[in-house]
Motif scaffolding. Structure first.
Motif, PDB file in Angstrom:
ATOM      1  N   LEU A 193       8.821   3.732  -1.549  1.00 23.47           N
ATOM      2  CA  LEU A 193       8.654   2.300  -1.754  1.00 23.47           C
ATOM      3  C   LEU A 193       9.723   1.759  -2.704  1.00 23.47           C
ATOM      4  O   LEU A 193      10.295   0.683  -2.459  1.00 23.47           O
ATOM      5  CB  LEU A 193       7.261   1.998  -2.309  1.00 23.47           C
TER       6      LEU A 193
ATOM      7  N   ALA B  47       1.508   7.340  -9.649  1.00 20.78           N
ATOM      8  CA  ALA B  47       2.645   6.633  -9.070  1.00 20.78           C
ATOM      9  C   ALA B  47       3.007   5.411  -9.909  1.00 20.78           C
ATOM     10  O   ALA B  47       4.188   5.138 -10.164  1.00 20.78           O
ATOM     11  CB  ALA B  47       2.322   6.221  -7.640  1.00 20.78           C
TER      12      ALA B  47
ATOM     13  N   TYR C  92       0.935  10.643  -3.579  1.00 19.07           N
ATOM     14  CA  TYR C  92       1.227   9.223  -3.694  1.00 19.07           C
ATOM     15  C   TYR C  92       2.508   8.966  -4.486  1.00 19.07           C
ATOM     16  O   TYR C  92       3.146   7.922  -4.324  1.00 19.07           O
ATOM     17  CB  TYR C  92       0.043   8.494  -4.329  1.00 19.07           C
ATOM     18  N   GLU C  93       2.905   9.899  -5.315  1.00 16.01           N
ATOM     19  CA  GLU C  93       4.144   9.705  -6.069  1.00 16.01           C
ATOM     20  C   GLU C  93       5.357   9.762  -5.156  1.00 16.01           C
ATOM     21  O   GLU C  93       6.321   9.004  -5.334  1.00 16.01           O
ATOM     22  CB  GLU C  93       4.242  10.724  -7.198  1.00 16.01           C
TER      23      GLU C  93
ATOM     24  N   VAL D  69       0.565  -2.532  -5.974  1.00 13.22           N
ATOM     25  CA  VAL D  69       0.046  -1.563  -5.005  1.00 13.22           C
ATOM     26  C   VAL D  69      -1.452  -1.403  -5.212  1.00 13.22           C
ATOM     27  O   VAL D  69      -1.962  -1.525  -6.326  1.00 13.22           O
ATOM     28  CB  VAL D  69       0.760  -0.200  -5.126  1.00 13.22           C
TER      29      VAL D  69
ATOM     30  N   LEU E  90      -3.693   6.408  -7.470  1.00 14.74           N
ATOM     31  CA  LEU E  90      -2.425   5.686  -7.561  1.00 14.74           C
ATOM     32  C   LEU E  90      -1.875   5.636  -8.980  1.00 14.74           C
ATOM     33  O   LEU E  90      -0.731   5.224  -9.186  1.00 14.74           O
ATOM     34  CB  LEU E  90      -2.606   4.249  -7.058  1.00 14.74           C
TER      35      LEU E  90
ATOM     36  N   ALA F 291       5.299   8.925  -1.978  1.00 20.49           N
ATOM     37  CA  ALA F 291       5.252   7.649  -1.258  1.00 20.49           C
ATOM     38  C   ALA F 291       5.816   6.528  -2.126  1.00 20.49           C
ATOM     39  O   ALA F 291       6.518   5.632  -1.632  1.00 20.49           O
ATOM     40  CB  ALA F 291       3.818   7.345  -0.834  1.00 20.49           C
ATOM     41  N   ALA F 292       5.528   6.589  -3.423  1.00 19.28           N
ATOM     42  CA  ALA F 292       6.071   5.586  -4.349  1.00 19.28           C
ATOM     43  C   ALA F 292       7.588   5.673  -4.417  1.00 19.28           C
ATOM     44  O   ALA F 292       8.277   4.645  -4.513  1.00 19.28           O
ATOM     45  CB  ALA F 292       5.460   5.765  -5.736  1.00 19.28           C
TER      46      ALA F 292
ATOM     47  N   HIS G 290       0.838  -1.199   0.000  1.00 21.14           N
ATOM     48  CA  HIS G 290       0.000   0.000   0.000  1.00 21.14           C
ATOM     49  C   HIS G 290       0.870   1.245   0.000  1.00 21.14           C
ATOM     50  O   HIS G 290       1.953   1.257   0.601  1.00 21.14           O
ATOM     51  CB  HIS G 290      -0.900   0.034   1.239  1.00 21.14           C
ATOM     52  N   LEU G 291       0.390   2.284  -0.661  1.00 20.33           N
ATOM     53  CA  LEU G 291       1.024   3.609  -0.598  1.00 20.33           C
ATOM     54  C   LEU G 291       0.183   4.502   0.300  1.00 20.33           C
ATOM     55  O   LEU G 291      -1.042   4.535   0.183  1.00 20.33           O
ATOM     56  CB  LEU G 291       1.127   4.226  -1.997  1.00 20.33           C
ATOM     57  N   ASP G 292       0.837   5.207   1.196  1.00 19.68           N
ATOM     58  CA  ASP G 292       0.151   6.154   2.070  1.00 19.68           C
ATOM     59  C   ASP G 292       0.653   7.552   1.746  1.00 19.68           C
ATOM     60  O   ASP G 292       1.699   7.980   2.240  1.00 19.68           O
ATOM     61  CB  ASP G 292       0.407   5.811   3.541  1.00 19.68           C
ATOM     62  N   GLY G 293      -0.086   8.253   0.913  1.00 22.62           N
ATOM     63  CA  GLY G 293       0.330   9.589   0.507  1.00 22.62           C
ATOM     64  C   GLY G 293      -0.332  10.711   1.275  1.00 22.62           C
ATOM     65  O   GLY G 293      -0.192  11.878   0.915  1.00 22.62           O
TER      66      GLY G 293
END
Length: 371
Positions: A75, A110, A68-69, A89, A107, A71-72, A49-52
Motif C-alpha cells: 500500500l 502495520a 498485514y505488514e 486503513v 492492523l 500488505a502495508a 483495506h489491507l488484505d494480509g
C-alpha cells in the motif's frame, strides 16, 4: 498502456497525482500540470483495506497465514506513486461469526510500522457484529454496555474513526456476505453519541433504498445470500444524522451505486438537510463490475460527469476521497474486489486547484482530526 507515476519529495506529490495518466487525450493528462503545487505533503485517502491473508505454501497445498505488514508495504508503494501521504486503513464490516474476518488489532503492527502514513479506523470487526447480531427492537442495557466498552477500547488504541460500519451490504458472490440492519439501530445511535463525545468520525457503508422493494435485478443473480426484498433505509439514515449533529458521518463509496438511487439529486437534498453528513468518493470501472446500477462519477473514459463536478463544487467542504481498495501481498494474496485506488484518484486531476486541495487533503484532515 499501463499507467506510470512520477514521484517528488521523497514519495509525496502534494496535490499532484498520476503523471502517467498523460496518455494522449486522457483527462488524467491534466495531472502533470498540478506538479507546480508540489509541497512537502500530499493527499489523504480516508478509506482503504489491507488484505494480509494468504496460503503459506501456495493455494491448495498450504495453510492459512496472515501478514498485514507486507500488505502495508505494498500500500505504501501505491501511495508513493500517487502522491498520497496518508491513508486510513480498517477492517471491513463483519457480521457475527463471519468466516475470514479480522479485528483492528491485527492492523496495529502495520500502522505502527508506518507512523504518519497509515492511520487506524476500527469497529468493523468488533462493533459491527454486535449491531448485525442484535434486534433493533430489543437491545438490552448489558449489550449497550458491552458495545460502549469495545468502542472505548478502540479509542484507547488510537483509532481516528469508527469503520468500516455498515447498514446495508450486498453479497456479490458465494464467499461475500449479505448484511442489513436499520441505520437508526440503537447501537448506531449510541455510536453517534460516542463519536461526537470523542471527536471521531463514523465511516458508513450503505446502499441507498428509499422504500421497501424487490432486490434490484442487477443483483438477483450475483448471490443467493441476497434476499428477495430489501427494506427502506433512507428515512432511518436521516434519523441517525439528526440524532446527534456533532457526530460526523461519512457515507462511503459515493459513485459506486448498486440500487440506482444514489444520485446527485438525492445527495444534494441530504447535504442541505444534514450539516454532519460527508461523502467519500470511489471510482470502479464498469469493466470490473458490469452489474452495478449506475450513477457513476465518471464516463467510460474516466471523465468526471458535470453533475457530480457541480455537486462537489457546491459542497466543497463535504467531500473526501475513499478509494476502498483491498491491498494484498503481490504474488501471495488473491484479489478481493476490483482495483479502485488509481482510478479514484484520477478524479481529482479534473478539478480546479482549490477544489483538489479541499477534497484531496484539507477536508480529510479536518473531518478525521488528523495532523
Amino acid at each position: 498502456m499501463r499507467r506510470q507515476f512520477i514521484v517528488f519529495n521523497n514519495g509525496f506529490i502534494a496535490l499532484a497525482v498520476l503523471a502517467a495518466l498523460a496518455i494522449f487525450g486522457h483527462p488524467g493528462a491534466q495531472i502533470a500540470s498540478a506538479a507546480e503545487e508540489t509541497s512537502a505533503k500530499g493527499y489523504v485517502d480516508v478509506h482503504m483495506h489491507l488484505d494480509g491473508s494468504y496460503m503459506e505454501g501456495g493455494p491448495g497445498s498450504g495453510r492459512p497465514a496472515r501478514d498485514y505488514e507486507s500488505a502495508a508495504d505494498h500500500l505504501i508503494e501505491m501511495m508513493n506513486r500517487a502522491g498520497v501521504e496518508k491513508a486510513i486503513v480498517m477492517p471491513p464490516p463483519q457480521g457475527p461469526k463471519q468466516r475470514g474476518g479480522y479485528t483492528y488489532q491485527e492492523l496495529l503492527g502495520a500502522v505502527q510500522k508506518y507512523p504518519g502514513r497509515l492511520v487506524l479506523a476500527a469497529g468493523g470487526g468488533e462493533l459491527s457484529p454486535l449491531i448485525f447480531g442484535s434486534d433493533p427492537k430489543s437491545v438490552s442495557p448489558k449489550l449497550k454496555e458491552e458495545f460502549e466498552q469495545k468502542a472505548q477500547g478502540i479509542i484507547a488504541d488510537g483509532a481516528k474513526a469508527f469503520g468500516e460500519m455498515a447498514a446495508l451490504h450486498f453479497s456479490f458472490g458465494p464467499q461475500h456476505p449479505f448484511k442489513e440492519t436499520a441505520p437508526d439501530h440503537p447501537l448506531f445511535l449510541l455510536l453517534a453519541d460516542i463519536a461526537a463525545q470523542h471527536n471521531l468520525a463514523i465511516d458508513l457503508h450503505m446502499e441507498a433504498v428509499p422504500e421497501d422493494q424487490s432486490l434490484p435485478r442487477n443483483l438477483a443473480g450475483r448471490s443467493s445470500a441476497n434476499p428477495a426484498t430489501i427494506r427502506a433505509n433512507l428515512p432511518a439514515f436521516e434519523r441517525l444524522l439528526a440524532h446527534n449533529r456533532k457526530a460526523r458521518i461519512v457515507w462511503q463509496h459515493i459513485g459506486w451505486d448498486n440500487t440506482g438511487y444514489l444520485t446527485p439529486e438525492l445527495l444534494r437534498r441530504l447535504l442541505n438537510a444534514h450539516s454532519n453528513l460527508y461523502l467519500a468518493i470511489k471510482v470502479v470501472r464498469n469493466e470490473f463490475e458490469p452489474f452495478r446500477a449506475g450513477n457513476d462519477l465518471v464516463d467510460p473514459d474516466l471523465r468526471l460527469k458535470p453533475e457530480w463536478k457541480k455537486l462537489m463544487s457546491d459542497f466543497s467542504d463535504r467531500f473526501v476521497v475513499g478509494a476502498d481498495e483491498f491491498v494484498g501481498i503481490p504474488d501471495k494474496t488473491r484479489r478481493k474486489g476490483p482495483p479502485s485506488f488509481e482510478d479514484t484518484w484520477t478524479v481529482l486531476a479534473q478539478l480546479p486547484a482549490d477544489l483538489r486541495l479541499k477534497i484531496g487533503r484539507s477536508n480529510a484532515l479536518r473531518i478525521y482530526n488528523l495532523k
